[in-house]
Design a protein around this motif. Sequence first.
Motif, PDB file in Angstrom:
ATOM      1  N   GLY A 185       0.800  -1.217   0.000  1.00 40.00           N
ATOM      2  CA  GLY A 185       0.000   0.000   0.000  1.00 40.00           C
ATOM      3  C   GLY A 185       0.836   1.271   0.000  1.00 40.00           C
ATOM      4  O   GLY A 185       0.285   2.365   0.008  1.00 40.00           O
ATOM      5  N   TYR A 237      -0.530 -10.474  -5.185  1.00 45.10           N
ATOM      6  CA  TYR A 237      -1.311  -9.257  -5.409  1.00 45.10           C
ATOM      7  C   TYR A 237      -0.916  -8.709  -6.782  1.00 45.10           C
ATOM      8  O   TYR A 237       0.250  -8.794  -7.170  1.00 45.10           O
ATOM      9  CB  TYR A 237      -0.976  -8.190  -4.357  1.00 45.10           C
ATOM     10  CG  TYR A 237      -1.500  -8.482  -2.957  1.00 45.10           C
ATOM     11  CD1 TYR A 237      -0.981  -9.518  -2.198  1.00 45.10           C
ATOM     12  CD2 TYR A 237      -2.491  -7.693  -2.395  1.00 45.10           C
ATOM     13  CE1 TYR A 237      -1.462  -9.761  -0.911  1.00 45.10           C
ATOM     14  CE2 TYR A 237      -2.963  -7.925  -1.106  1.00 45.10           C
ATOM     15  CZ  TYR A 237      -2.445  -8.966  -0.378  1.00 45.10           C
ATOM     16  OH  TYR A 237      -2.914  -9.210   0.889  1.00 45.10           O
ATOM     17  N   MET A 238      -1.848  -8.076  -7.452  1.00 45.95           N
ATOM     18  CA  MET A 238      -1.564  -7.417  -8.727  1.00 45.95           C
ATOM     19  C   MET A 238      -0.917  -8.389  -9.723  1.00 45.95           C
ATOM     20  O   MET A 238      -0.030  -8.009 -10.477  1.00 45.95           O
ATOM     21  CB  MET A 238      -0.641  -6.197  -8.502  1.00 45.95           C
ATOM     22  CG  MET A 238      -1.293  -5.123  -7.661  1.00 45.95           C
ATOM     23  SD  MET A 238      -0.153  -3.848  -7.087  1.00 45.95           S
ATOM     24  CE  MET A 238       0.576  -4.644  -5.664  1.00 45.95           C
ATOM     25  N   HIS A 267     -12.637  -9.045  -6.942  1.00 46.86           N
ATOM     26  CA  HIS A 267     -13.635  -8.349  -6.116  1.00 46.86           C
ATOM     27  C   HIS A 267     -13.972  -9.133  -4.856  1.00 46.86           C
ATOM     28  O   HIS A 267     -15.148  -9.243  -4.481  1.00 46.86           O
ATOM     29  CB  HIS A 267     -14.917  -8.104  -6.912  1.00 46.86           C
ATOM     30  CG  HIS A 267     -14.819  -6.907  -7.806  1.00 46.86           C
ATOM     31  ND1 HIS A 267     -15.866  -6.467  -8.564  1.00 46.86           N
ATOM     32  CD2 HIS A 267     -13.789  -6.062  -8.062  1.00 46.86           C
ATOM     33  CE1 HIS A 267     -15.491  -5.399  -9.255  1.00 46.86           C
ATOM     34  NE2 HIS A 267     -14.232  -5.133  -8.975  1.00 46.86           N
ATOM     35  N   PRO A 298      -9.316  -5.591  -9.987  1.00 44.55           N
ATOM     36  CA  PRO A 298      -8.434  -6.128  -8.958  1.00 44.55           C
ATOM     37  C   PRO A 298      -8.741  -7.590  -8.640  1.00 44.55           C
ATOM     38  O   PRO A 298      -9.874  -7.933  -8.323  1.00 44.55           O
ATOM     39  CB  PRO A 298      -8.745  -5.251  -7.743  1.00 44.55           C
ATOM     40  CG  PRO A 298     -10.184  -4.847  -7.940  1.00 44.55           C
ATOM     41  CD  PRO A 298     -10.399  -4.771  -9.426  1.00 44.55           C
ATOM     42  N   ALA A 299      -7.722  -8.403  -8.737  1.00 39.89           N
ATOM     43  CA  ALA A 299      -7.876  -9.815  -8.407  1.00 39.89           C
ATOM     44  C   ALA A 299      -6.585 -10.320  -7.777  1.00 39.89           C
ATOM     45  O   ALA A 299      -5.506  -9.774  -8.004  1.00 39.89           O
ATOM     46  CB  ALA A 299      -8.198 -10.614  -9.657  1.00 39.89           C
TER      47      ALA A 299
HETATM   48  N1  SAH Z   1      -3.145  -2.684   0.496  1.00 35.18           N
HETATM   49  C1  SAH Z   1      -3.980  -3.590  -0.263  1.00 35.18           C
HETATM   50  C2  SAH Z   1      -3.323  -4.052  -1.550  1.00 35.18           C
HETATM   51  C3  SAH Z   1      -3.084  -2.955  -2.535  1.00 35.18           C
HETATM   52  S1  SAH Z   1      -2.385  -3.537  -4.036  1.00 35.18           S
HETATM   53  C4  SAH Z   1      -4.377  -4.774   0.607  1.00 35.18           C
HETATM   54  O1  SAH Z   1      -3.840  -4.945   1.709  1.00 35.18           O
HETATM   55  O2  SAH Z   1      -5.261  -5.537   0.193  1.00 35.18           O
HETATM   56  C5  SAH Z   1      -3.839  -3.728  -5.052  1.00 35.18           C
HETATM   57  C6  SAH Z   1      -4.095  -5.191  -5.313  1.00 35.18           C
HETATM   58  O3  SAH Z   1      -4.699  -5.798  -4.195  1.00 35.18           O
HETATM   59  C7  SAH Z   1      -5.059  -5.468  -6.448  1.00 35.18           C
HETATM   60  O4  SAH Z   1      -4.450  -5.373  -7.699  1.00 35.18           O
HETATM   61  C8  SAH Z   1      -5.456  -6.891  -6.126  1.00 35.18           C
HETATM   62  O5  SAH Z   1      -4.435  -7.801  -6.459  1.00 35.18           O
HETATM   63  C9  SAH Z   1      -5.543  -6.838  -4.618  1.00 35.18           C
HETATM   64  N2  SAH Z   1      -6.908  -6.547  -4.155  1.00 35.18           N
HETATM   65  C10 SAH Z   1      -7.314  -5.481  -3.463  1.00 35.18           C
HETATM   66  N3  SAH Z   1      -8.626  -5.575  -3.173  1.00 35.18           N
HETATM   67  C11 SAH Z   1      -9.043  -6.746  -3.701  1.00 35.18           C
HETATM   68  C12 SAH Z   1     -10.286  -7.439  -3.725  1.00 35.18           C
HETATM   69  N4  SAH Z   1     -11.381  -6.948  -3.141  1.00 35.18           N
HETATM   70  N5  SAH Z   1     -10.321  -8.633  -4.355  1.00 35.18           N
HETATM   71  C13 SAH Z   1      -9.235  -9.168  -4.918  1.00 35.18           C
HETATM   72  N6  SAH Z   1      -8.034  -8.569  -4.922  1.00 35.18           N
HETATM   73  C14 SAH Z   1      -7.951  -7.368  -4.327  1.00 35.18           C
END
Ligand code: SAH
Length: 257
Positions: free
Chosen positions: A103, A177-178, A206, A234-235
């Motif tokens: 983050g 992530y990402m 989601h 976001p996944a």
């Molecule tokens: N600080 C955040 C992450 C930020 S990076 C945390 O702790 O969750 C952003 C990435 O987080 C997205 O590209 C995805 O990979 C993941 N992400 C965030 N929210 C999400 C959600 N509701 N479902 C799936 N992946 C999610």
Amino acid sequence: MDALQPPIPAGKVYLIGAGPGEADLLTVRAARMIGQADAVVYDHLVGDGVMALIPADAEKIYVGKEAGNHTLPQESINTLLVRLAQAGKRVVRLKGGDPFIFGRGGEEILELIGSGIPFEVVPGVTAASGAAAFSGIPLTHREVARTCVFATGHFHDGSCDLDWPALARPNQTVVIYMGIGALPVISAQLVAHGLAASTPAAAVRHATLPTQRTIVGTLEDLPGKVAQAGLKPPALLIIGEVVNLREQLNWFEDLPR
Ligand code: SAH
């Protein structure tokens, strides 16, 4: 307001994890602080329900942050937080998930420290926890996964240069992530470094929201399935034998809607 709920002081920045989307997954502390904010600086992964808790008269400042599409560069966000706090506002910096997991929360705090601005950090439910709970995939499980690692699949220079031997270990869950864009590279590298092509893997989009979608496959076929489904960020990717538990533990996507 009782002693357990002291008013938050002005001129301070609260770096708050907004959780994975649904407002009732916020911590009680985060909700209390959001409700007292004079200015809220937020990014695109903060859910609508969380945004609805912001007082009507608070200043709301969107600073973006989709991968590769930063509405405001990080340095400008840092300066903005300092300026708002110096103007005597109660500043809430709202970030999706947990502010200290992918983050850039640490960078913002370092800037505040450099300018002598007081701050607090409030953790949030990170996407990995939200996705695990709501897709029925425990991140650890006795005799299946003893370690769990979080990695990012997004690199500013476009490469996906992770420590592959460390990620391709047995009895481990890998959460990325990402990672949707780099999924073909990630799968190929994990197999090249020793994980079976049949290793179960899932992509959860989601997570925790009514629009949640989970695609399950193996390292070999998940990239194709995700591409075919047109699954967009976001996944989160979850890789490891724990993914098999979903067959029995999935509950959320089976709820009547
Ligand atoms: N600080 C955040 C992450 C930020 S990076 C945390 O702790 O969750 C952003 C990435 O987080 C997205 O590209 C995805 O990979 C993941 N992400 C965030 N929210 C999400 C959600 N509701 N479902 C799936 N992946 C999610």
